[in-house]
Design a protein around this motif. Structure first.
Motif, PDB file in Angstrom:
ATOM      1  N   UNK A  23     -28.752  35.676  59.706  1.00 28.21           N
ATOM      2  CA  UNK A  23     -29.555  34.518  60.077  1.00 28.21           C
ATOM      3  C   UNK A  23     -30.146  34.721  61.472  1.00 28.21           C
ATOM      4  N   UNK A  24     -31.437  34.555  61.575  1.00 26.53           N
ATOM      5  CA  UNK A  24     -32.125  34.596  62.859  1.00 26.53           C
ATOM      6  C   UNK A  24     -32.021  33.193  63.447  1.00 26.53           C
ATOM      7  N   UNK A  25     -31.281  33.050  64.538  1.00 27.21           N
ATOM      8  CA  UNK A  25     -31.043  31.723  65.122  1.00 27.21           C
ATOM      9  C   UNK A  25     -31.673  31.589  66.510  1.00 27.21           C
ATOM     10  N   UNK A  26     -32.640  32.445  66.809  1.00 28.52           N
ATOM     11  CA  UNK A  26     -33.270  32.409  68.137  1.00 28.52           C
ATOM     12  C   UNK A  26     -33.928  31.074  68.430  1.00 28.52           C
ATOM     13  N   UNK A  27     -34.440  30.403  67.415  1.00 27.73           N
ATOM     14  CA  UNK A  27     -35.085  29.107  67.644  1.00 27.73           C
ATOM     15  C   UNK A  27     -34.092  27.945  67.637  1.00 27.73           C
ATOM     16  N   UNK A  28     -32.807  28.220  67.435  1.00 26.87           N
ATOM     17  CA  UNK A  28     -31.805  27.157  67.362  1.00 26.87           C
ATOM     18  C   UNK A  28     -30.781  27.187  68.487  1.00 26.87           C
ATOM     19  N   UNK A  29     -30.604  28.344  69.130  1.00 31.20           N
ATOM     20  CA  UNK A  29     -29.596  28.464  70.181  1.00 31.20           C
ATOM     21  C   UNK A  29     -29.976  29.571  71.150  1.00 31.20           C
ATOM     22  N   UNK A  30     -29.475  29.458  72.363  1.00 33.16           N
ATOM     23  CA  UNK A  30     -29.680  30.524  73.337  1.00 33.16           C
ATOM     24  C   UNK A  30     -28.447  31.414  73.448  1.00 33.16           C
ATOM     25  N   UNK A  31     -27.440  31.120  72.654  1.00 29.88           N
ATOM     26  CA  UNK A  31     -26.185  31.860  72.701  1.00 29.88           C
ATOM     27  C   UNK A  31     -26.319  33.260  72.119  1.00 29.88           C
ATOM     28  N   UNK A  32     -27.117  33.397  71.068  1.00 36.25           N
ATOM     29  CA  UNK A  32     -27.275  34.682  70.388  1.00 36.25           C
ATOM     30  C   UNK A  32     -28.609  34.702  69.662  1.00 36.25           C
ATOM     31  N   UNK A  33     -28.996  35.871  69.200  1.00 33.21           N
ATOM     32  CA  UNK A  33     -30.237  36.007  68.435  1.00 33.21           C
ATOM     33  C   UNK A  33     -29.988  35.974  66.931  1.00 33.21           C
ATOM     34  N   UNK A  34     -28.937  36.665  66.505  1.00 29.76           N
ATOM     35  CA  UNK A  34     -28.621  36.750  65.075  1.00 29.76           C
ATOM     36  C   UNK A  34     -27.180  36.346  64.834  1.00 29.76           C
ATOM     37  N   UNK A  35     -26.957  35.675  63.721  1.00 30.07           N
ATOM     38  CA  UNK A  35     -25.607  35.443  63.237  1.00 30.07           C
ATOM     39  C   UNK A  35     -25.502  36.164  61.909  1.00 30.07           C
ATOM     40  N   UNK A  36     -24.433  36.904  61.779  1.00 28.96           N
ATOM     41  CA  UNK A  36     -24.172  37.600  60.524  1.00 28.96           C
ATOM     42  C   UNK A  36     -22.875  37.034  59.977  1.00 28.96           C
ATOM     43  N   UNK A  37     -22.915  36.624  58.717  1.00 29.42           N
ATOM     44  CA  UNK A  37     -21.739  36.084  58.051  1.00 29.42           C
ATOM     45  C   UNK A  37     -21.345  37.016  56.917  1.00 29.42           C
ATOM     46  N   UNK A  38     -20.049  37.181  56.745  1.00 31.61           N
ATOM     47  CA  UNK A  38     -19.535  38.021  55.674  1.00 31.61           C
ATOM     48  C   UNK A  38     -18.187  37.468  55.230  1.00 31.61           C
ATOM     49  N   UNK A  39     -17.823  37.774  54.004  1.00 32.69           N
ATOM     50  CA  UNK A  39     -16.534  37.350  53.480  1.00 32.69           C
ATOM     51  C   UNK A  39     -15.642  38.561  53.244  1.00 32.69           C
ATOM     52  N   UNK A  40     -14.347  38.348  53.457  1.00 34.20           N
ATOM     53  CA  UNK A  40     -13.340  39.344  53.142  1.00 34.20           C
ATOM     54  C   UNK A  40     -12.499  38.832  51.988  1.00 34.20           C
ATOM     55  N   UNK A  41     -11.812  39.720  51.325  1.00 37.22           N
ATOM     56  CA  UNK A  41     -11.045  39.349  50.135  1.00 37.22           C
ATOM     57  C   UNK A  41      -9.630  38.862  50.439  1.00 37.22           C
ATOM     58  N   UNK A  42      -9.151  39.124  51.650  1.00 37.31           N
ATOM     59  CA  UNK A  42      -7.807  38.694  52.060  1.00 37.31           C
ATOM     60  C   UNK A  42      -7.781  38.625  53.582  1.00 37.31           C
ATOM     61  N   UNK A  43      -6.718  38.050  54.137  1.00 37.36           N
ATOM     62  CA  UNK A  43      -6.639  37.985  55.592  1.00 37.36           C
ATOM     63  C   UNK A  43      -6.616  39.384  56.210  1.00 37.36           C
ATOM     64  N   UNK A  44      -5.970  40.326  55.557  1.00 39.75           N
ATOM     65  CA  UNK A  44      -5.953  41.713  56.048  1.00 39.75           C
ATOM     66  C   UNK A  44      -7.350  42.326  56.026  1.00 39.75           C
ATOM     67  N   UNK A  45      -8.101  42.018  54.982  1.00 41.50           N
ATOM     68  CA  UNK A  45      -9.461  42.541  54.860  1.00 41.50           C
ATOM     69  C   UNK A  45     -10.346  41.948  55.952  1.00 41.50           C
ATOM     70  N   UNK A  46     -10.238  40.642  56.201  1.00 37.38           N
ATOM     71  CA  UNK A  46     -11.011  39.985  57.253  1.00 37.38           C
ATOM     72  C   UNK A  46     -10.707  40.647  58.600  1.00 37.38           C
ATOM     73  N   UNK A  47      -9.416  40.835  58.907  1.00 38.43           N
ATOM     74  CA  UNK A  47      -9.006  41.472  60.163  1.00 38.43           C
ATOM     75  C   UNK A  47      -9.576  42.883  60.268  1.00 38.43           C
ATOM     76  N   UNK A  48      -9.442  43.648  59.204  1.00 38.89           N
ATOM     77  CA  UNK A  48      -9.896  45.038  59.220  1.00 38.89           C
ATOM     78  C   UNK A  48     -11.407  45.132  59.433  1.00 38.89           C
TER      79      UNK A  48
END
Length: 125
Positions: free
Chosen positions: A29-54
């Protein structure tokens, strides 16, 4: 408005690492017009807590190796929702149930504020 080369290279590194780590449902997501904190937000899902951590740890390591050390990480120890702040990119890696609950895609795609007048003035106008 285009992203600069450095940010494009970082984006490609993150996406490539997410692909290598078998992250699911990757959204950029290009969020440059919504916040000055960052330009892009990338979201992803992991299959387990270990996968998310890794996934989060590997992205942070690869970015550091490429000379783009993360400004910080959050939630990596718990593994339900990990955040990696790469300055121009903020990566969120979540378990599907957490991602569904917070629905960041919807939050960040909401219309921008069109007025900051008090509600009583808006109702009268």
């Amino acid at each position: 408005m285009q992203l600069d080369r450095q940010l494009l290279a970082l984006k490609q590194l993150v996406l490539s690492t997410l692909d290598d780590m078998k992250a699911r449902d990757v959204q950029v997501m290009d969020v440059r017009d919504k916040t000055s904190v960052t330009d892009l937000m990338i979201l992803a899902s992991g299959t387990s807590d270990r996968h998310v951590k890794a996934i989060a740890e590997t992205v942070a390591y690869k970015a550091k190796e490429a000379g783009e050390a993360p400004l910080g990480t959050e939630g990596v120890a718990e593994g339900e929702w990990a955040l990696v702040d790469l300055n121009g990119i903020v990566l969120h890696v979540m378990l599907p149930k957490v991602r569904d609950f917070y629905n960041l895609e919807r939050l960040w795609s909401a219309p921008t504020l069109v007025s900051s007048q008090p509600a009583r003035q808006l109702a009268a106008g």
